[in-house]
Design a protein around this motif. Structure first.
Motif, PDB file in Angstrom:
ATOM      1  N   SER A  54       0.839  -1.207   0.000  1.00  0.00           N
ATOM      2  CA  SER A  54       0.000   0.000   0.000  1.00  0.00           C
ATOM      3  C   SER A  54       0.871   1.254   0.000  1.00  0.00           C
ATOM      4  O   SER A  54       0.530   2.249  -0.658  1.00  0.00           O
ATOM      5  CB  SER A  54      -0.929   0.013   1.229  1.00  0.00           C
ATOM      6  OG  SER A  54      -1.831  -1.075   1.165  1.00  0.00           O
ATOM      7  N   GLN A  99      -7.837  -0.349  -0.581  1.00  0.00           N
ATOM      8  CA  GLN A  99      -8.121  -1.599   0.122  1.00  0.00           C
ATOM      9  C   GLN A  99      -9.498  -1.570   0.795  1.00  0.00           C
ATOM     10  O   GLN A  99     -10.240  -2.537   0.737  1.00  0.00           O
ATOM     11  CB  GLN A  99      -7.028  -1.806   1.169  1.00  0.00           C
ATOM     12  CG  GLN A  99      -6.802  -3.247   1.522  1.00  0.00           C
ATOM     13  CD  GLN A  99      -5.440  -3.446   2.195  1.00  0.00           C
ATOM     14  OE1 GLN A  99      -4.662  -2.518   2.378  1.00  0.00           O
ATOM     15  NE2 GLN A  99      -5.185  -4.678   2.569  1.00  0.00           N
ATOM     16  N   ASP A 175      -5.658  -2.067  -4.757  1.00  0.00           N
ATOM     17  CA  ASP A 175      -4.971  -2.549  -3.565  1.00  0.00           C
ATOM     18  C   ASP A 175      -5.727  -3.754  -3.006  1.00  0.00           C
ATOM     19  O   ASP A 175      -6.816  -3.602  -2.456  1.00  0.00           O
ATOM     20  CB  ASP A 175      -4.911  -1.422  -2.523  1.00  0.00           C
ATOM     21  CG  ASP A 175      -3.930  -1.735  -1.396  1.00  0.00           C
ATOM     22  OD1 ASP A 175      -3.515  -2.904  -1.273  1.00  0.00           O
ATOM     23  OD2 ASP A 175      -3.584  -0.797  -0.648  1.00  0.00           O
ATOM     24  N   GLU A 176      -5.137  -4.940  -3.162  1.00  0.00           N
ATOM     25  CA  GLU A 176      -5.728  -6.210  -2.690  1.00  0.00           C
ATOM     26  C   GLU A 176      -7.212  -6.321  -3.042  1.00  0.00           C
ATOM     27  O   GLU A 176      -8.064  -6.419  -2.157  1.00  0.00           O
ATOM     28  CB  GLU A 176      -5.520  -6.354  -1.180  1.00  0.00           C
ATOM     29  CG  GLU A 176      -4.035  -6.416  -0.821  1.00  0.00           C
ATOM     30  CD  GLU A 176      -3.790  -7.027   0.562  1.00  0.00           C
ATOM     31  OE1 GLU A 176      -4.516  -7.974   0.922  1.00  0.00           O
ATOM     32  OE2 GLU A 176      -2.865  -6.565   1.236  1.00  0.00           O
TER      33      GLU A 176
HETATM   34 MG    MG Z   1      -1.907  -2.915   2.130  1.00  0.00          MG
END
Ligand code: MG
Ligand code: ADP
Length: 205
Positions: A54, A99, A175-176
């Protein structure tokens, strides 16, 4: 298929480090990272939790600055850009899916999607039209007036994707994106990301 790309990388990190001070100690989230991403590329960066994914995405999206090293976008040293240029570079180049989605809790899905278009100076009617088209293309036709807490995790993520796409970014950063989603949503998301990658650069962390 061969993709013809500009000889200048879209994104170029040279010896980037980012440290965070924590009381007396210092956490080195990124240590001497060098990375080039060319226009049209699909890049996935993997690493365990806390490995700096991140942090890297925030730096690439110009939301944060490195402690040391140089970061170039299309050959321009980001550290040399004034605030206005940096703001428009950020707006025109990067689409972010965070995220935790970071949707505005008190705004509807459509209003959330319109936010970046407002900054880009699109008039109200065009903003609403683009937001509706994106919502439909993501299978959320009837969810435009819902607030985030009235949507499932997968639906909130689709709204976040629509918000990232509304300003037609050069590079989409996620992000993920599989984190916290059920298997059906993950399958849907993977297909969507694959389709989008035909039209733009994608960075997955
Ligand atoms: Mg992260
Ligand atoms: P990842 O996304 O791979 O899980 P992060 O980039 O979030 O990792 O974090 C990398 C490291 O930097 C972690 O040790 C985290 O605790 C630390 N870190 C990230 N952001 C901050 C911050 N704003 N202040 C202090 N430490 C941070």
């Amino acid at each position: 298929m061969t993709k013809f790309t500009s000889p200048i990388p879209l994104i170029s990190l040279k010896g980037i480090s980012r440290s965070f001070k924590n009381g007396d100690s210092e956490i080195k989230a990124l240590n001497d990272v060098s990375l080039d991403i060319y226009e049209g590329e699909f890049v996935a960066i993997m690493g365990q939790s806390g490995s700096g994914k991140s942090t890297l995405m925030n730096l690439i999206g110009c939301l944060d600055r490195p402690t040391s090293g140089t970061y170039y976008v299309r050959g321009y040293d980001v550290a040399d850009l004034d605030q206005d240029t940096l703001a428009s570079l950020r707006r025109d180049t990067f689409g972010f899916i965070f995220q935790r989605y970071n949707l505005l809790a008190t705004s509807t899905a459509v209003e959330n999607i319109e936010v970046p278009a407002t900054y880009a100076g699109l008039d109200a009617q065009h903003r609403r039209e683009r937001a509706q088209i994106l919502l439909s293309s993501l299978g959320l036709d009837d969810r435009g007036s819902h607030r985030p807490n009235q949507l499932s995790g997968g639906q909130q993520q689709r709204v976040a994707i629509a918000r990232a796409l509304v300003s037609e970014p050069t590079i989409l950063m996620l992000d993920e994106p599989a984190g916290g989603l059920g298997s059906q949503d993950i399958e849907w998301m993977n297909q969507l990301i694959k389709n989008l990658s035909a039209d733009m650069s994608v960075l997955l962390v």
